[in-house]
Motif scaffolding. Sequence first.
Motif, short mmCIF file in Angstrom:
data_model
loop_
_atom_site.label_atom_id
_atom_site.label_comp_id
_atom_site.label_asym_id
_atom_site.label_seq_id
_atom_site.Cartn_x
_atom_site.Cartn_y
_atom_site.Cartn_z
N UNK A 15 -3.83 -3.14 -2.94
CA UNK A 15 -4.28 -1.88 -3.02
C UNK A 15 -4.26 -0.93 -1.87
N UNK A 16 -3.80 -1.28 -0.50
CA UNK A 16 -3.61 -0.62 0.38
C UNK A 16 -2.48 -0.14 0.41
N UNK A 17 -1.20 -0.61 -0.29
CA UNK A 17 0.03 -0.32 -0.58
C UNK A 17 -0.12 0.98 -1.43
N UNK A 20 -1.58 4.05 0.19
CA UNK A 20 -0.76 4.76 0.90
C UNK A 20 0.52 5.50 0.31
N UNK A 21 0.98 4.84 -0.79
CA UNK A 21 2.03 5.54 -1.77
C UNK A 21 1.45 6.74 -2.42
N UNK A 22 0.06 6.62 -2.94
CA UNK A 22 -0.36 7.79 -3.43
C UNK A 22 -0.63 8.90 -2.48
N UNK A 27 0.32 14.01 -1.16
CA UNK A 27 0.02 14.99 0.01
C UNK A 27 0.64 16.68 -0.31
N UNK A 28 1.66 16.71 -0.87
CA UNK A 28 2.17 18.02 -1.07
C UNK A 28 1.86 18.66 -2.48
N UNK A 48 -7.09 5.54 2.86
CA UNK A 48 -6.21 4.82 3.67
C UNK A 48 -6.75 3.94 4.78
N UNK A 49 -7.56 4.65 5.64
CA UNK A 49 -8.24 3.77 6.71
C UNK A 49 -9.31 2.85 5.99
#
Length: 413
Positions: A15-17, A20-22, A27-28, A48-49
């Motif tokens: 889930x963390x990976x 992070x990828x998402x 982001x842009x 993420x945190x």
Amino acid sequence: MPLLGWPLLLTLGILLAAVMVGTLVLWGRVRGPLALRISQRLGLLVAVQLVATLLTAAAVNNYGYFYGSWSDLLGGGGGVGQIHAVDRHTLRHVHVAPDPRLGFVADTSWSTPSHFATKGELATATVRGMDSGLSSPVSVYLPPQYFAAGERHTDFPVVEAVAGFPGTAQGLVERMGYQQDELAQSTGGRARPAIIVMVASAVEPQRDTECTNVPGGPQVETFLDEDVPATIRSTFRVTPYGWGIIGDSTGGYCAVKLAMARPDLYHAAVAMSGYYHTYRARSSGELWGGSKVYERLQSPEWLLRHEPAPPVRVLVSIGSREGGAYGIKDTHRFLSLVRYPMSASVIVIRNGGHNFADWQQVVPKALDWLSPRITEPAVRAGSPVGKPSPVQRTSPVSRTSGVLASRRGGSGR
């Protein structure tokens, strides 16, 4: 999905990976006014945190076995079951008026002199050991019966409570609440009134000494089983021997080790999530002077394998989810070694872990168990005999139901 084990860690890792990828992908691509784009990106960072924090917490819990199940974590765990006597055939089925010269001062946040006769007194002092040369704060709870007119010449039995590491005497007052449980059990007629003496296991706060007389170092065992008892005997009306001793985690190891070493002083011991062989850690340093022989003599398991068993009674508790080298398997191994004249009983906490919440569930039953096993209140020669309170069996304390159990590590070893 269970709280302990790799499935949860793997799920949170994946889930963390993914989060992070998402975050990198999205982001842009966020659209809308500036305020909306900023809030969307903050939301991605928070996600993420949050997942990273959950993964870290799960990993730490998996290492330390602090909480054994979701219900244990959320306060609805399996509960404390009945106390079971242990033998080789059943084991496989066991799933003041303070003395100002010594510096004791009443803790008025607990009670004032006008309430000593109904609530008892909590007194604290720094004990300075004559034999060990060590000093450490000690808290003492005197039950209300200590102040009764008919008990002015009665000597009271003592239970010495030892904190885990890191832990303090004040922590036993605030976190474990021994004084509250002793008041409830003694005034409720479930246990004889006893004095509770609360001490730290390490004495030196920065070093996990494992209640050991360290060669060339602090003589902690001497402080706990010589200096503290001598101070208590000279200050309060107590029985000189036949004490009980109780502790959690490292304090549980200390309770069993000290009782086995000093059966003349301690007649019974309780270990909550204790362990039964020596422990090495960065916080302890070298405790045995490089001597394998001395190290073995600090191991209750080794002593039971190679030396005569001492005439003491022990009660151990362990959470069924406490794994690792210091968990439930270690507890069962220790119990399998107990032999006459030593005897053992056990409590297993269903889905329990290595934490204060589970230990607090055990303490009332432990005080009840200790009560008939420590010396009857003695009296001074020529003094009237005080009638002790009757001891009754208690019903199981449970959040639902449970079996016997406990271990090391966790909310302060």
